[in-house]
Each structure stands twice: as C-alpha cells, then as structure tokens.
Design a protein around this motif. Sequence first.
Motif, PDB file in Angstrom:
ATOM      1  N   THR A   6      -2.616   4.267   6.466  1.00 41.36           N
ATOM      2  CA  THR A   6      -3.838   5.052   6.573  1.00 41.36           C
ATOM      3  C   THR A   6      -4.456   5.118   5.179  1.00 41.36           C
ATOM      4  O   THR A   6      -3.777   5.483   4.221  1.00 41.36           O
ATOM      5  N   ARG A   7      -5.718   4.732   5.080  1.00 37.04           N
ATOM      6  CA  ARG A   7      -6.362   4.620   3.768  1.00 37.04           C
ATOM      7  C   ARG A   7      -7.315   5.782   3.520  1.00 37.04           C
ATOM      8  O   ARG A   7      -7.812   6.395   4.462  1.00 37.04           O
ATOM      9  N   ALA A   8      -7.575   6.021   2.248  1.00 34.12           N
ATOM     10  CA  ALA A   8      -8.522   7.080   1.880  1.00 34.12           C
ATOM     11  C   ALA A   8      -9.924   6.477   1.917  1.00 34.12           C
ATOM     12  O   ALA A   8     -10.529   6.205   0.890  1.00 34.12           O
ATOM     13  N   ASN A   9     -10.427   6.244   3.115  1.00 32.11           N
ATOM     14  CA  ASN A   9     -11.727   5.570   3.250  1.00 32.11           C
ATOM     15  C   ASN A   9     -12.716   6.399   4.065  1.00 32.11           C
ATOM     16  O   ASN A   9     -13.751   5.902   4.481  1.00 32.11           O
ATOM     17  N   GLY A  10     -12.374   7.659   4.339  1.00 27.77           N
ATOM     18  CA  GLY A  10     -13.268   8.506   5.122  1.00 27.77           C
ATOM     19  C   GLY A  10     -13.280   8.144   6.594  1.00 27.77           C
ATOM     20  O   GLY A  10     -14.071   8.676   7.368  1.00 27.77           O
ATOM     21  N   LEU A  11     -12.392   7.250   7.010  1.00 28.46           N
ATOM     22  CA  LEU A  11     -12.414   6.719   8.375  1.00 28.46           C
ATOM     23  C   LEU A  11     -11.051   6.858   9.042  1.00 28.46           C
ATOM     24  O   LEU A  11     -10.941   7.321  10.178  1.00 28.46           O
ATOM     25  N   ASP A  12     -10.027   6.440   8.311  1.00 32.58           N
ATOM     26  CA  ASP A  12      -8.691   6.395   8.914  1.00 32.58           C
ATOM     27  C   ASP A  12      -8.149   7.805   9.144  1.00 32.58           C
ATOM     28  O   ASP A  12      -8.143   8.638   8.238  1.00 32.58           O
ATOM     29  N   ALA A  13      -7.677   8.040  10.349  1.00 28.51           N
ATOM     30  CA  ALA A  13      -7.049   9.307  10.752  1.00 28.51           C
ATOM     31  C   ALA A  13      -6.716   9.134  12.223  1.00 28.51           C
ATOM     32  O   ALA A  13      -7.139   8.162  12.848  1.00 28.51           O
ATOM     33  N   LEU A  14      -5.941  10.037  12.774  1.00 25.39           N
ATOM     34  CA  LEU A  14      -5.670  10.017  14.219  1.00 25.39           C
ATOM     35  C   LEU A  14      -5.937  11.404  14.754  1.00 25.39           C
ATOM     36  O   LEU A  14      -5.339  12.366  14.294  1.00 25.39           O
ATOM     37  N   ASP A  15      -6.828  11.507  15.736  1.00 18.55           N
ATOM     38  CA  ASP A  15      -7.150  12.803  16.326  1.00 18.55           C
ATOM     39  C   ASP A  15      -5.999  13.263  17.237  1.00 18.55           C
ATOM     40  O   ASP A  15      -5.049  12.509  17.487  1.00 18.55           O
ATOM     41  N   TRP A  16      -6.108  14.466  17.766  1.00 17.84           N
ATOM     42  CA  TRP A  16      -5.053  15.012  18.626  1.00 17.84           C
ATOM     43  C   TRP A  16      -4.742  14.060  19.777  1.00 17.84           C
ATOM     44  O   TRP A  16      -5.644  13.577  20.459  1.00 17.84           O
ATOM     45  N   HIS A  17      -3.471  13.810  20.000  1.00 13.85           N
ATOM     46  CA  HIS A  17      -3.036  12.950  21.105  1.00 13.85           C
ATOM     47  C   HIS A  17      -1.572  13.251  21.398  1.00 13.85           C
ATOM     48  O   HIS A  17      -0.926  14.000  20.660  1.00 13.85           O
ATOM     49  N   ASN A  18      -1.049  12.649  22.465  1.00 15.77           N
ATOM     50  CA  ASN A  18       0.355  12.932  22.810  1.00 15.77           C
ATOM     51  C   ASN A  18       1.190  11.673  23.015  1.00 15.77           C
ATOM     52  O   ASN A  18       2.300  11.756  23.557  1.00 15.77           O
ATOM     53  N   ASP A  19       0.647  10.524  22.636  1.00 10.79           N
ATOM     54  CA  ASP A  19       1.383   9.256  22.693  1.00 10.79           C
ATOM     55  C   ASP A  19       1.672   8.771  24.113  1.00 10.79           C
ATOM     56  O   ASP A  19       2.485   7.863  24.293  1.00 10.79           O
ATOM     57  N   ARG A  34      -1.503  15.116  15.492  1.00  9.80           N
ATOM     58  CA  ARG A  34      -2.571  14.352  14.850  1.00  9.80           C
ATOM     59  C   ARG A  34      -2.208  14.072  13.404  1.00  9.80           C
ATOM     60  O   ARG A  34      -1.281  14.693  12.849  1.00  9.80           O
ATOM     61  N   VAL A  35      -2.967  13.160  12.779  1.00  7.57           N
ATOM     62  CA  VAL A  35      -2.802  12.857  11.356  1.00  7.57           C
ATOM     63  C   VAL A  35      -4.153  13.068  10.687  1.00  7.57           C
ATOM     64  O   VAL A  35      -5.153  12.456  11.084  1.00  7.57           O
ATOM     65  N   LEU A  36      -4.187  13.937   9.688  1.00 10.50           N
ATOM     66  CA  LEU A  36      -5.437  14.245   8.991  1.00 10.50           C
ATOM     67  C   LEU A  36      -5.794  13.108   8.032  1.00 10.50           C
ATOM     68  O   LEU A  36      -4.928  12.331   7.626  1.00 10.50           O
ATOM     69  N   PRO A  37      -7.075  12.981   7.678  1.00 12.52           N
ATOM     70  CA  PRO A  37      -7.490  11.897   6.773  1.00 12.52           C
ATOM     71  C   PRO A  37      -6.783  11.961   5.423  1.00 12.52           C
ATOM     72  O   PRO A  37      -6.494  13.057   4.932  1.00 12.52           O
ATOM     73  N   VAL A  38      -6.507  10.800   4.871  1.00  9.60           N
ATOM     74  CA  VAL A  38      -6.027  10.733   3.485  1.00  9.60           C
ATOM     75  C   VAL A  38      -7.251  10.919   2.589  1.00  9.60           C
ATOM     76  O   VAL A  38      -8.274  10.261   2.778  1.00  9.60           O
ATOM     77  N   LEU A  39      -7.143  11.846   1.639  1.00  8.04           N
ATOM     78  CA  LEU A  39      -8.318  12.199   0.830  1.00  8.04           C
ATOM     79  C   LEU A  39      -8.430  11.340  -0.419  1.00  8.04           C
ATOM     80  O   LEU A  39      -9.527  10.991  -0.845  1.00  8.04           O
ATOM     81  N   SER A  40      -7.290  10.985  -1.008  1.00  9.16           N
ATOM     82  CA  SER A  40      -7.319  10.121  -2.192  1.00  9.16           C
ATOM     83  C   SER A  40      -5.940   9.499  -2.376  1.00  9.16           C
ATOM     84  O   SER A  40      -4.951   9.961  -1.811  1.00  9.16           O
ATOM     85  N   GLY A  41      -5.912   8.429  -3.176  1.00 10.62           N
ATOM     86  CA  GLY A  41      -4.640   7.746  -3.446  1.00 10.62           C
ATOM     87  C   GLY A  41      -4.205   6.909  -2.259  1.00 10.62           C
ATOM     88  O   GLY A  41      -5.019   6.456  -1.459  1.00 10.62           O
ATOM     89  N   GLY A  42      -2.905   6.705  -2.172  1.00 18.25           N
ATOM     90  CA  GLY A  42      -2.357   5.973  -1.034  1.00 18.25           C
ATOM     91  C   GLY A  42      -2.433   4.464  -1.197  1.00 18.25           C
ATOM     92  O   GLY A  42      -2.545   3.969  -2.312  1.00 18.25           O
ATOM     93  N   PRO A  43      -2.346   3.721  -0.090  1.00 18.74           N
ATOM     94  CA  PRO A  43      -2.378   4.225   1.273  1.00 18.74           C
ATOM     95  C   PRO A  43      -1.122   5.007   1.673  1.00 18.74           C
ATOM     96  O   PRO A  43      -0.077   4.877   1.048  1.00 18.74           O
TER      97      PRO A  43
END
Length: 224
Positions: free
Chosen positions: A127-140, A201-210
């Motif tokens: 998951t990259r700090a690109n303002g895009l990558d994240a996963l919203d609420w889900h249950n797999d 869910r997974v919140l967006p990465v804000l900086s650094g990473g991936p």
Amino acid sequence: MSASIRTAFADHALPGHGEVRPIAIGAQRTDVRVPPDAPAQVFLRHRAIECRDLLDPDLLASLLDRCRRGSFVVDHVDRLGSREVESPQRVGAALNIMLSRPAFLRWVEAVTGRHDLQRVEGRVVQTRANGLDALDWHNDTHDDAAGARRLGITVNLSDSAYEGGDFELRLVGTNAMLTRYRHDHAGTALIFDIAGDLEHRVLPVLSGGPRRVFTGWFVEQSSS
Ligand SMILES: O=C(O)CCC(=O)C(=O)O
Ligand SMILES: [Fe+2]
C-alpha cells in the motif's frame, strides 16, 4: 507478563507478549513457545492477537530481500480500494507453505476456537502513500466462493517506515472498534477473526512506505 501496547490508541489496546515470541517460524521448522491460554484471552476480547516476531530473523531477511527484487502490479479491489500485489507470487507462495505447517495451525485453533484449519492462503501486497491506496470496510467474503475463510493473517514485510496504514476491526455497522493495529515491526503478524458480525479496513498510508504485508486467510477443510 508485561502487556506491550501494539496499537496506536491505548483504549483499543491489543496486549502482546512483551518480547516473548509465542510462535517462531523458520525456513525449516515451527516452534510453539507460549501455550495458547493467554493469547486465547486476548483473542476473546479483541478478536485478534499479535504474534511478535513470527518469522525467524534469517528467514525474514531473505523474504525481505526477495520482496525488494520482486515485481508488483496494481490490484484494484472492486469498491474497496487499491494496492499493489506481488506478481508472480514468490514470497507469497513460500509463506503459504511455511504458515500452513500443522504445529502453527493447531496452535491457532487452540487460541481462536476455530476447527479444522487446513492451510493459509495469501499473497504479498503493498500500500503506497499516493492518496489512493487503502481498503474500505469489508469482511473478506466478497471473493470467497468456497466460504472457507475463518481467520485473517497479516505479516509485516515492510522495510521502510511509514505513517498511517492502520488496520481496524469492528463489529459490523458500529463504531465499536475491537482492534486498531499498526504494523511497525517487520516479521510480526496479526491474526484476526473473520465472521458475519465483523468487518475490517486499512487506512491510507500518509507518508513513507510502502506498507508491505503478506495478507491471507486460514481456510477450513471442506467437509465434502
Ligand atoms: O493489509 C491489511 O492489514 C489487511 C488486508 C486485508 O484486509 C485484505 O487483504 O483483505
Ligand atoms: Fe480483508
């Protein structure tokens, strides 16, 4: 036993085992080091447990090296978000085998109360700090045609620090957070429950990473 706080917010704290590793997985063997009783109490309360340093240091080093040299392609998860996935799956395939050893499966069953876990199947994602990558609420369950996923597991394979990227687990449709977890230690794993009353869910990465993790599921043996 000291309760180390491995989450960003103390009120949703997920007690770990200090520097004690409950399970040690190496290239050739799996050692159970902590009986399931205490982790089972944590799991009951938080529907998740941390396995500090699940991977042996030399195994971790070689997997990180292979991740660095591996290739990743963009993966859009319908309506949930985006990230990159290792392709072809090399580290993912190796971890599927090492995490599916019976000693680990039986310990996880004893901790979580699940039965007949057959194997772990997953893949490595970033998951990259690109303002895009994240996963919203889900249950797999959206892409689980067989309905066999019983628990989730993520193993931190990041080699660069990052801000953000917290994992959250809650009761469906409520703000009652059961676990909020930040992967900040390579080789450490989080095991979490998958059930009809839960979502994560997974919140967006804000900086650094991936933020790089192996993410997969403990799947149950089919009864057929
Ligand atoms: O990256 C994580 O912490 C969890 C990923 C996840 O929820 C998934 O792959 O379904
Ligand atoms: Fe998920």
